[in-house]
Scaffold this motif. Structure first.
Motif, PDB file in Angstrom:
ATOM      1  N   THR A  22     -10.203   6.348  -3.654  1.00  0.00           N
ATOM      2  CA  THR A  22     -11.040   7.546  -3.558  1.00  0.00           C
ATOM      3  C   THR A  22     -11.853   7.733  -4.839  1.00  0.00           C
ATOM      4  N   VAL A  23     -11.284   7.259  -5.947  1.00  0.00           N
ATOM      5  CA  VAL A  23     -12.022   7.336  -7.215  1.00  0.00           C
ATOM      6  C   VAL A  23     -13.274   6.458  -7.137  1.00  0.00           C
ATOM      7  N   ASP A  24     -13.093   5.259  -6.559  1.00  0.00           N
ATOM      8  CA  ASP A  24     -14.241   4.343  -6.453  1.00  0.00           C
ATOM      9  C   ASP A  24     -15.345   4.914  -5.576  1.00  0.00           C
ATOM     10  N   ILE A  25     -14.974   5.594  -4.503  1.00  0.00           N
ATOM     11  CA  ILE A  25     -15.997   5.998  -3.537  1.00  0.00           C
ATOM     12  C   ILE A  25     -16.522   7.413  -3.767  1.00  0.00           C
ATOM     13  N   CYS A  26     -15.877   8.164  -4.649  1.00  0.00           N
ATOM     14  CA  CYS A  26     -16.388   9.513  -4.946  1.00  0.00           C
ATOM     15  C   CYS A  26     -17.769   9.357  -5.603  1.00  0.00           C
ATOM     16  N   PRO A  27     -18.815   9.949  -5.014  1.00  0.00           N
ATOM     17  CA  PRO A  27     -20.167   9.707  -5.534  1.00  0.00           C
ATOM     18  C   PRO A  27     -20.517  10.557  -6.748  1.00  0.00           C
ATOM     19  N   VAL A  28     -19.553  11.310  -7.229  1.00  0.00           N
ATOM     20  CA  VAL A  28     -19.764  12.135  -8.427  1.00  0.00           C
ATOM     21  C   VAL A  28     -18.515  11.951  -9.302  1.00  0.00           C
ATOM     22  N   GLY A  29     -18.403  12.666 -10.372  1.00  0.00           N
ATOM     23  CA  GLY A  29     -17.228  12.490 -11.232  1.00  0.00           C
ATOM     24  C   GLY A  29     -16.087  13.429 -10.882  1.00  0.00           C
ATOM     25  N   ALA A  30     -15.936  13.759  -9.600  1.00  0.00           N
ATOM     26  CA  ALA A  30     -14.892  14.722  -9.233  1.00  0.00           C
ATOM     27  C   ALA A  30     -13.504  14.089  -9.210  1.00  0.00           C
ATOM     28  N   LEU A  31     -13.410  12.856  -8.751  1.00  0.00           N
ATOM     29  CA  LEU A  31     -12.120  12.171  -8.732  1.00  0.00           C
ATOM     30  C   LEU A  31     -12.162  11.050  -9.758  1.00  0.00           C
ATOM     31  N   THR A  32     -11.221  11.070 -10.673  1.00  0.00           N
ATOM     32  CA  THR A  32     -11.200  10.022 -11.693  1.00  0.00           C
ATOM     33  C   THR A  32      -9.798   9.429 -11.783  1.00  0.00           C
ATOM     34  N   SER A  33      -9.750   8.223 -12.304  1.00  0.00           N
ATOM     35  CA  SER A  33      -8.457   7.556 -12.483  1.00  0.00           C
ATOM     36  C   SER A  33      -7.759   8.158 -13.694  1.00  0.00           C
ATOM     37  N   THR A  34      -6.584   8.717 -13.484  1.00  0.00           N
ATOM     38  CA  THR A  34      -5.861   9.369 -14.580  1.00  0.00           C
ATOM     39  C   THR A  34      -5.621   8.381 -15.716  1.00  0.00           C
ATOM     40  N   ILE A  74      -9.168  -2.373 -13.278  1.00  0.00           N
ATOM     41  CA  ILE A  74      -9.398  -3.306 -12.172  1.00  0.00           C
ATOM     42  C   ILE A  74      -9.934  -2.495 -11.001  1.00  0.00           C
ATOM     43  N   THR A  75     -11.013  -2.964 -10.400  1.00  0.00           N
ATOM     44  CA  THR A  75     -11.550  -2.291  -9.212  1.00  0.00           C
ATOM     45  C   THR A  75     -11.741  -3.321  -8.090  1.00  0.00           C
ATOM     46  N   PRO A  76     -11.740  -2.873  -6.841  1.00  0.00           N
ATOM     47  CA  PRO A  76     -11.911  -3.827  -5.740  1.00  0.00           C
ATOM     48  C   PRO A  76     -13.336  -4.358  -5.671  1.00  0.00           C
ATOM     49  N   ARG A  77     -13.451  -5.598  -5.197  1.00  0.00           N
ATOM     50  CA  ARG A  77     -14.759  -6.246  -4.994  1.00  0.00           C
ATOM     51  C   ARG A  77     -14.869  -6.474  -3.497  1.00  0.00           C
ATOM     52  N   GLN A  78     -16.005  -6.104  -2.942  1.00  0.00           N
ATOM     53  CA  GLN A  78     -16.110  -6.123  -1.483  1.00  0.00           C
ATOM     54  C   GLN A  78     -16.019  -7.537  -0.918  1.00  0.00           C
ATOM     55  N   ASN A  79     -15.128  -7.722   0.047  1.00  0.00           N
ATOM     56  CA  ASN A  79     -15.061  -8.970   0.801  1.00  0.00           C
ATOM     57  C   ASN A  79     -14.527  -8.612   2.183  1.00  0.00           C
ATOM     58  N   GLU A  80     -15.405  -8.584   3.160  1.00  0.00           N
ATOM     59  CA  GLU A  80     -14.969  -8.067   4.464  1.00  0.00           C
ATOM     60  C   GLU A  80     -13.960  -8.981   5.145  1.00  0.00           C
ATOM     61  N   ASP A  81     -13.834 -10.242   4.689  1.00  0.00           N
ATOM     62  CA  ASP A  81     -12.838 -11.123   5.289  1.00  0.00           C
ATOM     63  C   ASP A  81     -11.446 -10.926   4.691  1.00  0.00           C
ATOM     64  N   VAL A  82     -11.353 -10.192   3.600  1.00  0.00           N
ATOM     65  CA  VAL A  82     -10.042 -10.036   2.956  1.00  0.00           C
ATOM     66  C   VAL A  82      -9.662  -8.562   2.815  1.00  0.00           C
ATOM     67  N   ASN A  83     -10.438  -7.824   2.036  1.00  0.00           N
ATOM     68  CA  ASN A  83     -10.006  -6.474   1.687  1.00  0.00           C
ATOM     69  C   ASN A  83     -11.085  -5.427   1.884  1.00  0.00           C
ATOM     70  N   ASP A  84     -12.205  -5.820   2.514  1.00  0.00           N
ATOM     71  CA  ASP A  84     -13.315  -4.892   2.698  1.00  0.00           C
ATOM     72  C   ASP A  84     -13.684  -4.285   1.333  1.00  0.00           C
ATOM     73  N   TYR A  85     -13.596  -2.964   1.185  1.00  0.00           N
ATOM     74  CA  TYR A  85     -13.953  -2.362  -0.108  1.00  0.00           C
ATOM     75  C   TYR A  85     -12.717  -1.907  -0.886  1.00  0.00           C
ATOM     76  N   TRP A  86     -11.514  -2.259  -0.415  1.00  0.00           N
ATOM     77  CA  TRP A  86     -10.329  -1.535  -0.882  1.00  0.00           C
ATOM     78  C   TRP A  86      -9.330  -2.427  -1.621  1.00  0.00           C
ATOM     79  N   MET A  87      -8.396  -1.788  -2.301  1.00  0.00           N
ATOM     80  CA  MET A  87      -7.244  -2.505  -2.851  1.00  0.00           C
ATOM     81  C   MET A  87      -6.115  -1.512  -3.101  1.00  0.00           C
TER      82      MET A  87
END
Ligand code: SF4
Ligand code: FES
Length: 577
Positions: free
Chosen positions: A217-229, A268-281
């Motif tokens: 959710t931190v990665d996809i939040c389009p503003v700085g509302a959710l951040t990684s603690t 570490i952040t996810p890298r998009q690959n729709e054959d493996v993990n899409d946008y997530w980790m």
């Protein structure tokens, strides 16, 4: 083929694409916040507005009606449309902000509206540098605001869960985070509470946001509302280097990026690959960055008496290693490969000792039944179990490893904490002379007589075969004591946009681990033993493998790069406990 006209240019399309995604696929731009290609489309941010019309057809003939200039007559929608939720129609005419002043004005006004309560204090917001709101405001937003009222202050610095911090006053209620927990992780842990300009996302009273995928959710939040603690305010994105890699904390091999600064991996952040993990980790994979910086085996060490391990020189380590090999019959030496090490490492490890007459490396899968979730967390705790199978190492269970170790006079272990994961006990390693080739200090290295530090996944180019039989590779993101990133062509350099400062000059010597790629250490050992064994790069190792193994023929680093990994023609063997 159906057609659509965007800003005066004709495009053909297939299927039933939505307008925004189609525009983005053409490399064009329309600003947006709430849309995410892997989730449902609520169309609530209203930023992706475009002007849309459809050609008028004669009801009787079905022919397009033409105006006095001979052009098709267009029936314009009465108001701007949200392109994310507008399906394409044959003949549709679209004007974006590039060709419509009305749309540019609508987007600007919408941004002014979104910014009524959002503080645009980018220098102190942790999202600065990778904040879509900041970027869109700069490109399409108003110069200032007509709202001079005090901004609404919503909750700040709220620990939503153990890993995510909420700064609600920045939230623009795009609902991406809520939809993520509903549609992707399916924990339904977040919802929007309150109404109007007071609303923000939170958990149910007394609940905590501890979803094992919460940090997405931190990665996809389009503003700085959710951040990684964990990562908040540690570094700015433009100071860091971004290097593609593979998650090594389980068997899925999620595609990731390693973010480094001053030769330390900071996140570490996810890298998009729709054959493996899409946008997530999974969150657990993000924590692995600590393994690359902390608790590293740094310099070789040797146990001179009972439990007294001390650092030694590389020369002495090589000499000691060679003497141990020379003093023992190959049949008394057991080598243990590792599903935690790469294909290249397991291969050269096995090949080197085979040349000395030692029999094939054993390896034991690292599986915890029931720990997988059928999504991106697997029962298999290692990144390369199938890689060990592909190169035909001897797969054994824990009992078999114990018995070969107890029969051996020398045990050589590659990157596997066999004691820590209860395959062996420290007493099993008491009588044989034990050599560990390892990245991190572990129960196994502590029980070893000689410990050789080798590079970790963040420091070398190497490949790993995931639970589904897909081979993917890593790139070096950190320098070691003996590598220079400018000479190592695998290493990326410069910041995300590739402009400006070459911040790599920041690399501090004390952040460089004194270790070697396994193949380089084995080169030196081979030299001392008079063996014909030499590699100059892991690429060479892989080329040799792909020339000798049918399953890897046609696979190369270049192909893995182009296709984000290659599916091998192997069936996943049942991974047993
Ligand atoms: S916290 Fe971020 S992702 Fe969630 S609704 Fe607000 S802006 Fe959207
Ligand atoms: S992206 Fe279309 S309305 Fe938000």
């Amino acid at each position: 083929m159906p057609e659509v006209f965007i800003d005066g240019k004709r495009y053909e399309y297939e299927g039933q694409p939505m307008l925004l995604q189609f525009i983005l696929d053409q490399g064009l731009e329309v600003p947006f916040f709430c849309y995410h290609p892997s989730m449902s489309i609520p169309a609530n941010c209203r930023q992706c507005m475009v002007k849309v019309g459809t050609p008028v057809k004669d009801r009787e003939t079905g022919e397009f009606e033409l105006d006095e200039n001979g052009d098709r007559k267009i029936r314009w929608f009465p108001k701007p449309q949200t392109s994310c939720s507008t399906p394409l129609q044959d003949g549709m005419v679209v004007h974006t902000q590039e060709t419509s002043e009305e749309i540019a004005r609508a987007q600007k006004d919408n941004l002014e509206f979104i910014l009524i309560n959002h503080p645009l204090d980018c220098p102190i917001c942790d999202q600065a540098g990778e904040c879509p709101l900041q970027i869109q405001t700069y490109k399409y937003g108003p110069e200032g605001s007509r709202f001079e009222v005090k901004k609404v202050h919503k909750p700040k610095h709220v620990d939503l869960g153990p890993r995510v911090t909420l700064d609600a006053e920045r939230c623009i209620n795009c609902t991406r985070c809520v939809r993520f927990t509903e549609e992707i992780s399916e924990t339904n842990q977040l919802t929007i509470v309150d109404r109007g300009d007071s609303n923000y996302p939170t958990t149910a009273p007394g609940e905590t946001f501890d979803d094992p995928y919460s940090m997405n959710t931190v990665d996809i939040c389009p503003v700085g509302a959710l951040t990684s603690t964990d990562f908040r305010f540690k570094a700015r994105v433009w100071e860091m280097n971004q290097t593609p890699s593979i998650d090594i904390t389980n068997g899925k091999g999620c595609n990731i990026d390693l973010w480094t600064r001053d030769n330390e991996v900071l996140r570490i952040t996810p890298r998009q690959n729709e054959d493996v993990n899409d946008y997530w980790m999974p969150d657990a994979g993000r924590d692995a960055y600590k393994l690359f910086n902390e608790n590293r085996v740094d310099r070789p060490s040797i146990t001179l008496d009972e439990n007294n391990q001390s650092n030694t020189s590389w020369n002495n380590a090589i000499e000691t290693f060679a003497e141990v090999i020379e003093a023992n019959d190959p049949s008394d030496i057991t080598i243990v490969g590792s599903p935690h090490a790469s294909v290249e490492e397991n291969y050269v490890f096995n090949k080197f000792f085979n040349l000395l007459g030692v029999s094939n490396a054993k390896f034991t899968p690292h599986v915890i039944p029931g720990s997988g979730d059928g999504f991106l967390i697997t029962d298999d705790q290692a990144p390369n179990t199938n890689g060990c199978r592909v190169i035909n190492l001897d797969e054994t269970d824990d009992g078999a490893i114990q018995s070969v170790v107890s029969d051996a006079k020398v045990v050589i272990i590659l990157s596997d904490d066999l004691i820590g994961r209860d395959v062996l006990t420290s007493s099993d390693l008491e009588s044989p002379y034990t050599i560990s080739l390892a990245t991190n200090i572990s129960d196994t290295t502590k029980a070893s007589d000689l410990v050789i530090p080798i590079t970790c996944v963040a420091e070398h180019a190497a490949s790993y075969v995931n639970v589904d039989g897909r081979i993917q590779r890593s790139y070096p993101a950190k320098e070691t004591k003996y590598t220079n990133r400018r000479l190592n062509l695998e290493m990326s350099e410069g910041r995300l946009d590739r402009f400006g400062t070459n911040f790599d000059n920041w690399v501090s010597e004390e952040n460089k681990v004194d270790c070697l790629p396994l193949w380089e250490f084995l080169n030196k050992l081979a030299d001392r033993l008079g063996l014909e064994f030499e590699y100059n790069h892991s690429r060479e190792i892989f080329t040799e493998l792909s020339n000798s193994l049918d399953v890897l023929s046609n696979v190369s680093y270049d192909r893995m790069d182009e296709e984000k990994g290659v599916q091998l023609p192997i069936k996943q063997k049942e991974v047993k406990a």
